[in-house]
Write a protein that holds these residues in place. Structure first.
Motif, PDB file in Angstrom:
ATOM      1  N   VAL A  13       0.851  -1.423   0.041  1.00  0.00           N
ATOM      2  CA  VAL A  13       0.012  -0.002  -0.088  1.00  0.00           C
ATOM      3  C   VAL A  13       1.034   1.370   0.004  1.00  0.00           C
ATOM      4  O   VAL A  13       0.350   2.309  -0.507  1.00  0.00           O
ATOM      5  N   SER A  17       0.542   3.748  -3.067  1.00  0.00           N
ATOM      6  CA  SER A  17       0.220   4.966  -2.742  1.00  0.00           C
ATOM      7  C   SER A  17       1.318   6.241  -3.108  1.00  0.00           C
ATOM      8  O   SER A  17       1.120   7.301  -3.825  1.00  0.00           O
ATOM      9  N   ARG A  79      -9.977   2.482  -2.249  1.00  0.00           N
ATOM     10  CA  ARG A  79      -9.519   1.696  -3.531  1.00  0.00           C
ATOM     11  C   ARG A  79     -10.466   2.109  -4.750  1.00  0.00           C
ATOM     12  O   ARG A  79      -9.827   2.669  -5.847  1.00  0.00           O
ATOM     13  N   THR A 124      -7.027  10.061  -0.134  1.00  0.00           N
ATOM     14  CA  THR A 124      -7.292   8.691  -0.395  1.00  0.00           C
ATOM     15  C   THR A 124      -6.151   7.802  -0.033  1.00  0.00           C
ATOM     16  O   THR A 124      -6.622   6.724   0.747  1.00  0.00           O
ATOM     17  N   ARG A 127      -5.249   7.829   3.825  1.00  0.00           N
ATOM     18  CA  ARG A 127      -6.301   7.092   4.756  1.00  0.00           C
ATOM     19  C   ARG A 127      -5.922   5.246   4.807  1.00  0.00           C
ATOM     20  O   ARG A 127      -5.860   5.056   5.964  1.00  0.00           O
ATOM     21  N   ALA A 128      -5.706   4.853   3.782  1.00  0.00           N
ATOM     22  CA  ALA A 128      -5.140   3.566   3.818  1.00  0.00           C
ATOM     23  C   ALA A 128      -3.762   3.213   4.592  1.00  0.00           C
ATOM     24  O   ALA A 128      -3.738   2.442   5.197  1.00  0.00           O
ATOM     25  N   TRP A 132      -3.256   0.852   7.992  1.00  0.00           N
ATOM     26  CA  TRP A 132      -2.159  -0.212   7.921  1.00  0.00           C
ATOM     27  C   TRP A 132      -0.867   0.122   9.023  1.00  0.00           C
ATOM     28  O   TRP A 132      -0.078  -0.656   9.244  1.00  0.00           O
ATOM     29  N   ARG A 192      -4.737  -1.470  -1.485  1.00  0.00           N
ATOM     30  CA  ARG A 192      -6.097  -2.047  -0.658  1.00  0.00           C
ATOM     31  C   ARG A 192      -5.940  -1.175   0.701  1.00  0.00           C
ATOM     32  O   ARG A 192      -5.024  -1.380   1.312  1.00  0.00           O
ATOM     33  N   ASP A 193      -7.373  -1.198   1.246  1.00  0.00           N
ATOM     34  CA  ASP A 193      -7.367  -0.785   2.487  1.00  0.00           C
ATOM     35  C   ASP A 193      -7.261  -1.709   3.513  1.00  0.00           C
ATOM     36  O   ASP A 193      -7.435  -3.044   3.328  1.00  0.00           O
ATOM     37  N   ASP A 196     -10.481  -4.237   3.661  1.00  0.00           N
ATOM     38  CA  ASP A 196     -10.517  -4.673   2.304  1.00  0.00           C
ATOM     39  C   ASP A 196     -10.639  -6.240   2.399  1.00  0.00           C
ATOM     40  O   ASP A 196      -9.886  -7.115   2.919  1.00  0.00           O
TER      41      ASP A 196
END
Length: 420
Positions: A13, A17, A79, A124, A127-128, A132, A192-193, A196
């Motif tokens: 991620v 990102s 996503r 966006t 945030r993910a 993590w 992916r968050d 997910d």
């Protein structure tokens, strides 16, 4: 050591990102407009101020689009929103090649770019990352956001080269293709968050790694309405308007600013391109320090340094060494902005409505960053000098940096405890 093991689990991620942000709405229009300004003004008879006003239109549209897209991301998932936006942003950037001399069309394309590309903003992707990463969140954010510095330096030079070889229309198409050909494939594979379903195994490994109650897949934190009722939100909003003006105003005008001080075009473009490398360093340094020191203190120190840059650039006879120092200090501050905003949102408001809160604050940030270049440009046209805008920016860096110290201690642990 377990903190650094977060990277073994969350590196996909971070990588996705980093690439997504690098070729997204934050850096590409902002860093390349200075290169396109001359050819557009020359071909269509527009002044630099009119060209730079495109960023003001872009800002107004972004102020409307970012809160909407942020809220949509919280509801539909980051996503889906980010990947769709990458594709649309790519197409809308290439559409600038259709310019025919109509200033109305030019400004319409800037508004379209903002609405299509809002999902590629850091809100966006960060945030993910905030889901993590916990103990090394600052470093993870810094690594993800270094993409803006790298792309800022390279795409500026890339656009200038394509313009010299094939013209500005071909350059818009070439730069616009970058998100579609690079960001989109990597995002499809890796972004992916934490909630997910297809990332559930890795998310479970992260929870087992810490096993101390500090990591949860529950969406903790304030709602958007609660955040809007919190004085910290409005303090950040008030601080980021002049601060983003001070950072964003001089950067797109840098080539013109340095040219007005007597430097050749090649010297000005080269020195302006070093901003990207300073942004790169600022991302990593800021991210590392955020994990070890109180974020408002880190921000106060790093964001006050460019006050010296603004003072030095008001000089009538800029030396190469003085100019390079000024540009590098400004780049360090520019490297701190997005990871600071992302970190502060996660630590003071949680991640329940992270993208929506970030989107609202980004609207205030965009107000200064978007109108800054146009105000700088018009100030130059009116007086033949950037000194008045530079002096205002110097004081903005000083007072806004000090104001961040009022935020107080972090609240994310308290917010997390409320849902456990």
């Amino acid at each position: 050591m377990s903190a650094y093991k977060e990277f073994r689990i969350g590196w996909p991620v971070v990588l996705a990102s980093m690439v997504g942000i690098a070729f997204g709405m934050s850096p590409l229009p902002f860093y390349t407009i200075g290169v396109f300004a001359g050819p557009l003004a020359g071909e269509f008879g527009w002044g630099i101020g009119k060209v730079m006003t495109g960023l003001a239109v872009f800002t107004v549209a972004a102020m409307i689009a970012s809160p909407l897209i942020g809220t949509l991301s919280d509801r539909l998932g980051v996503r889906r929103v980010a990947l769709s936006s990458i594709f649309l942003f790519s197409l809308s950037f290439m559409a600038f090649a259709l310019n025919n001399g109509s200033i109305v069309l030019y400004y319409t394309l800037w508004a379209l770019l903002a609405f299509c590309g809002a999902g590629t903003l850091p809100m966006t992707f960060t945030r993910a990352i905030s889901g993590w990463f916990h103990e090394k969140r600052g470093l993870a954010l810094g690594i993800a956001l270094i993409g803006t510095g790298v792309s800022g330096a390279l795409t500026k030079l890339f656009a200038a080269w394509v313009i010299s070889e094939a013209g500005w229309r071909a350059a818009y198409v070439a730069v616009g293709l970058l998100p579609m050909l690079i960001s989109l494939p990597i995002g499809l594979l890796m972004f992916r968050d934490i909630d997910d379903p297809k990332a559930s195994e890795r998310a479970a490994r992260l929870v087992r790694l810490h096993n101390d109650g500090n990591v949860t897949m529950k969406l903790y934190g304030l709602t958007l309405r609660q955040a809007l009722a919190d004085w910290r939100f409005w303090l950040l909003a008030a601080v980021f308007v002049p601060l983003s003006f001070a950072i964003g105003g001089p950067i797109p005008n840098m080539e013109t600013l340095l040219g007005a001080k007597g430097m050749s075009n090649s010297e000005a473009v080269f020195l302006a391109s070093t901003l990207g490398y300073a942004v790169f360093a600022g991302r990593l340094l800021g991210g590392f320090l955020l994990d070890h020191l109180w974020a408002p203190l880190v921000a106060c120190v790093l964001l006050m340094l460019p006050a010296l840059s603004m003072f030095l650039m008001t000089g009538d006879d800029l030396r190469w060494s003085t100019t390079l120092l000024s540009v590098l200090l400004l780049g360090l501050a520019a490297g701190m902005e997005y990871d600071l905003l992302a970190y502060l949102v996660s630590r003071y408001f949680g991640i329940r409505a992270y993208a929506g809160i970030y989107g609202m604050l980004y609207a205030f940030f965009a107000l200064g960053a978007g109108f800054g270049p146009a105000i700088f440009g018009r100030s130059f046209e009116a007086t033949g000098s950037y000194n008045a805008a530079l002096t205002f920016s110097m004081w903005a860096f000083i007072f806004c940096s000090l104001a961040l110290l009022l935020l107080g201690p972090y609240r994310d642990d308290k917010l997390r405890a409320m849902v456990d």
